[in-house]
Enzyme design. Sequence first.
Site, PDB file in Angstrom:
ATOM      1  N   ASP A 152      47.952 -13.916   1.025  1.00  0.00           N
ATOM      2  CA  ASP A 152      47.234 -12.847   1.737  1.00  0.00           C
ATOM      3  C   ASP A 152      48.161 -11.825   2.389  1.00  0.00           C
ATOM      4  O   ASP A 152      47.717 -10.753   2.788  1.00  0.00           O
ATOM      5  CB  ASP A 152      46.338 -13.452   2.822  1.00  0.00           C
ATOM      6  CG  ASP A 152      45.164 -14.220   2.243  1.00  0.00           C
ATOM      7  OD1 ASP A 152      44.978 -14.183   1.015  1.00  0.00           O
ATOM      8  OD2 ASP A 152      44.437 -14.872   3.016  1.00  0.00           O
ATOM      9  N   ARG A 168      29.928   0.306 -17.600  1.00  0.00           N
ATOM     10  CA  ARG A 168      29.463  -0.547 -16.501  1.00  0.00           C
ATOM     11  C   ARG A 168      30.262  -0.337 -15.221  1.00  0.00           C
ATOM     12  O   ARG A 168      31.396   0.126 -15.254  1.00  0.00           O
ATOM     13  CB  ARG A 168      29.651  -2.029 -16.875  1.00  0.00           C
ATOM     14  CG  ARG A 168      28.569  -2.564 -17.754  1.00  0.00           C
ATOM     15  CD  ARG A 168      28.852  -4.025 -18.058  1.00  0.00           C
ATOM     16  NE  ARG A 168      27.902  -4.517 -19.035  1.00  0.00           N
ATOM     17  CZ  ARG A 168      28.068  -5.606 -19.751  1.00  0.00           C
ATOM     18  NH1 ARG A 168      29.164  -6.324 -19.618  1.00  0.00           N
ATOM     19  NH2 ARG A 168      27.160  -5.997 -20.615  1.00  0.00           N
ATOM     20  N   MET A 203      40.743 -12.545  -3.005  1.00  0.00           N
ATOM     21  CA  MET A 203      40.974 -13.265  -1.752  1.00  0.00           C
ATOM     22  C   MET A 203      41.471 -12.316  -0.665  1.00  0.00           C
ATOM     23  O   MET A 203      41.928 -11.204  -0.947  1.00  0.00           O
ATOM     24  CB  MET A 203      41.943 -14.417  -1.962  1.00  0.00           C
ATOM     25  CG  MET A 203      41.245 -15.645  -2.519  1.00  0.00           C
ATOM     26  SD  MET A 203      42.313 -17.076  -2.558  1.00  0.00           S
ATOM     27  CE  MET A 203      41.115 -18.354  -2.900  1.00  0.00           C
ATOM     28  N   GLU A 230      37.247 -10.736  -0.072  1.00  0.00           N
ATOM     29  CA  GLU A 230      36.187 -11.692   0.316  1.00  0.00           C
ATOM     30  C   GLU A 230      35.805 -11.612   1.787  1.00  0.00           C
ATOM     31  O   GLU A 230      34.677 -11.927   2.158  1.00  0.00           O
ATOM     32  CB  GLU A 230      36.642 -13.118  -0.005  1.00  0.00           C
ATOM     33  CG  GLU A 230      37.889 -13.491   0.773  1.00  0.00           C
ATOM     34  CD  GLU A 230      38.423 -14.888   0.524  1.00  0.00           C
ATOM     35  OE1 GLU A 230      37.823 -15.637  -0.250  1.00  0.00           O
ATOM     36  OE2 GLU A 230      39.455 -15.208   1.123  1.00  0.00           O
ATOM     37  N   GLN A 259      43.962 -16.804  -8.229  1.00  0.00           N
ATOM     38  CA  GLN A 259      44.959 -15.938  -7.590  1.00  0.00           C
ATOM     39  C   GLN A 259      46.094 -16.714  -6.931  1.00  0.00           C
ATOM     40  O   GLN A 259      47.140 -16.159  -6.621  1.00  0.00           O
ATOM     41  CB  GLN A 259      44.283 -15.080  -6.502  1.00  0.00           C
ATOM     42  CG  GLN A 259      43.295 -14.096  -7.060  1.00  0.00           C
ATOM     43  CD  GLN A 259      42.312 -13.635  -5.997  1.00  0.00           C
ATOM     44  OE1 GLN A 259      42.547 -12.634  -5.340  1.00  0.00           O
ATOM     45  NE2 GLN A 259      41.220 -14.350  -5.823  1.00  0.00           N
ATOM     46  N   ARG A 260      45.865 -17.988  -6.664  1.00  0.00           N
ATOM     47  CA  ARG A 260      46.886 -18.788  -5.979  1.00  0.00           C
ATOM     48  C   ARG A 260      47.641 -19.693  -6.933  1.00  0.00           C
ATOM     49  O   ARG A 260      48.578 -20.378  -6.541  1.00  0.00           O
ATOM     50  CB  ARG A 260      46.200 -19.668  -4.924  1.00  0.00           C
ATOM     51  CG  ARG A 260      46.307 -19.073  -3.579  1.00  0.00           C
ATOM     52  CD  ARG A 260      45.630 -19.758  -2.474  1.00  0.00           C
ATOM     53  NE  ARG A 260      45.368 -21.158  -2.484  1.00  0.00           N
ATOM     54  CZ  ARG A 260      44.535 -21.726  -1.606  1.00  0.00           C
ATOM     55  NH1 ARG A 260      43.929 -20.983  -0.709  1.00  0.00           N
ATOM     56  NH2 ARG A 260      44.330 -23.003  -1.629  1.00  0.00           N
TER      57      ARG A 260
HETATM   58  O1  F6P Z   1      44.902 -18.009   3.078  1.00  0.00           O
HETATM   59  C1  F6P Z   1      44.886 -17.804   1.726  1.00  0.00           C
HETATM   60  C2  F6P Z   1      43.514 -17.919   1.159  1.00  0.00           C
HETATM   61  O2  F6P Z   1      43.737 -17.729  -0.174  1.00  0.00           O
HETATM   62  C3  F6P Z   1      42.441 -17.003   1.694  1.00  0.00           C
HETATM   63  O3  F6P Z   1      42.473 -15.703   1.207  1.00  0.00           O
HETATM   64  C4  F6P Z   1      41.189 -17.738   1.313  1.00  0.00           C
HETATM   65  O4  F6P Z   1      40.089 -17.389   2.119  1.00  0.00           O
HETATM   66  C5  F6P Z   1      41.601 -19.133   1.571  1.00  0.00           C
HETATM   67  O5  F6P Z   1      42.976 -19.205   1.316  1.00  0.00           O
HETATM   68  C6  F6P Z   1      40.854 -20.146   0.771  1.00  0.00           C
HETATM   69  O6  F6P Z   1      41.294 -21.388   1.183  1.00  0.00           O
HETATM   70  P1  F6P Z   1      40.732 -22.744   0.609  1.00  0.00           P
HETATM   71  O7  F6P Z   1      41.422 -22.994  -0.668  1.00  0.00           O
HETATM   72  O8  F6P Z   1      41.086 -23.739   1.633  1.00  0.00           O
HETATM   73  O9  F6P Z   1      39.262 -22.560   0.445  1.00  0.00           O
END
Ligand code: F6P
Length: 344
Positions: free
Chosen positions: A126, A161, A168, A221, A277-278
Amino acid sequence: MRIGVLTAGGDCPGLNAVIRAVARSAMENGDEAIGIRRGYRGLAEDDLIPLDMRTVSGILHLGGTILGTSSFEPIREKAVDRVKETVDRESLDAVVAIGGEHTMEITRRLHAEFGLPLIGVPKTIDNDVAGTDFTFGFDTAVQIVTDAIDRLHTTAQSHDRVMVVEVMGRNTGWIAAYAGLAGGADGIVIPEVTTTVEEVAAGIQRRHDRGKDFSIIVVAEGAKLAFAGGEERLIQPVKDSDEYGYPRLGGIGAALATELESRTGYETRVTVLGHVQRGGTPTSTDRILATRYGAFAYELAKAGDMGKMTALRGSEMVAIPLPEAASIKEVDLSVLEIAKRFFS
Ligand code: F6P
């Protein structure tokens, strides 16, 4: 010296690169690195593993964390004594705690109130940890979202569209703003700036009036669904919060898409990128940044400089007091202003 390393909070590409950098720096200097499993829980439960050449080899390019992670809070769990016992029993001279803004706050308190020898390293996709310009993981997330936007352009253009992309960013819109700019988004909605449904719809209409039959809207989000009448709603899939008490988020993309379709009459679809994204391998930028963070954390440990967080300021690595880190860093709005020039 014996230096512990732990990863806490959500995972993030580049964590392994930090672990490796601390461990290899220690080895290089005749010191020892010890991995603490599942965040502060590992210190409370004396769950440690040696970080030797074998454990840290082949992990630079891996996402996630070889140590596992948790959001365990020693103070809340009344486990500070157990944490201290482990630190003493294992003769840890320093512990490098890698985590987000919440972990930095826990780390600050454990150092300031209980005297634990801690050094913080900021991580989060983030990019919202105060005190540092960029956290590792952010570049990877921005790249993933940019790739997704590029791909969504294909369908958006072919079918005329509107595509809403939910990304995130629970407190801030760094990913939305950067990936939106990089991907050429036609609208960006972030928590820091109230943007009404009517404003976004008007932007889409303007594009159509200029002959552009498709639009890509990126929404973070944590942004609220806002209306010109002043109503604002935070969208949650279930009314629930995580271990830290943060609300679980998600659903703003779908809610916004419904509102935009009914106002513009254009077919509007939504894509939620979520934990994609992670995940996966960190970009080279993140590997380098994470390695620099880890190498610098080792220097601080070696110098006995506890209670600090490693931070990137410009192109320099610096040590800042942990209290400076324990808050949220909002988006640089000048980036959003530039992105806006391309909206219609
Ligand atoms: O802090 C990083 C983040 O990716 C946020 O953007 C997101 O709301 C959160 O983690 C989601 O966390 P979890 O995987 O615990 O739901």
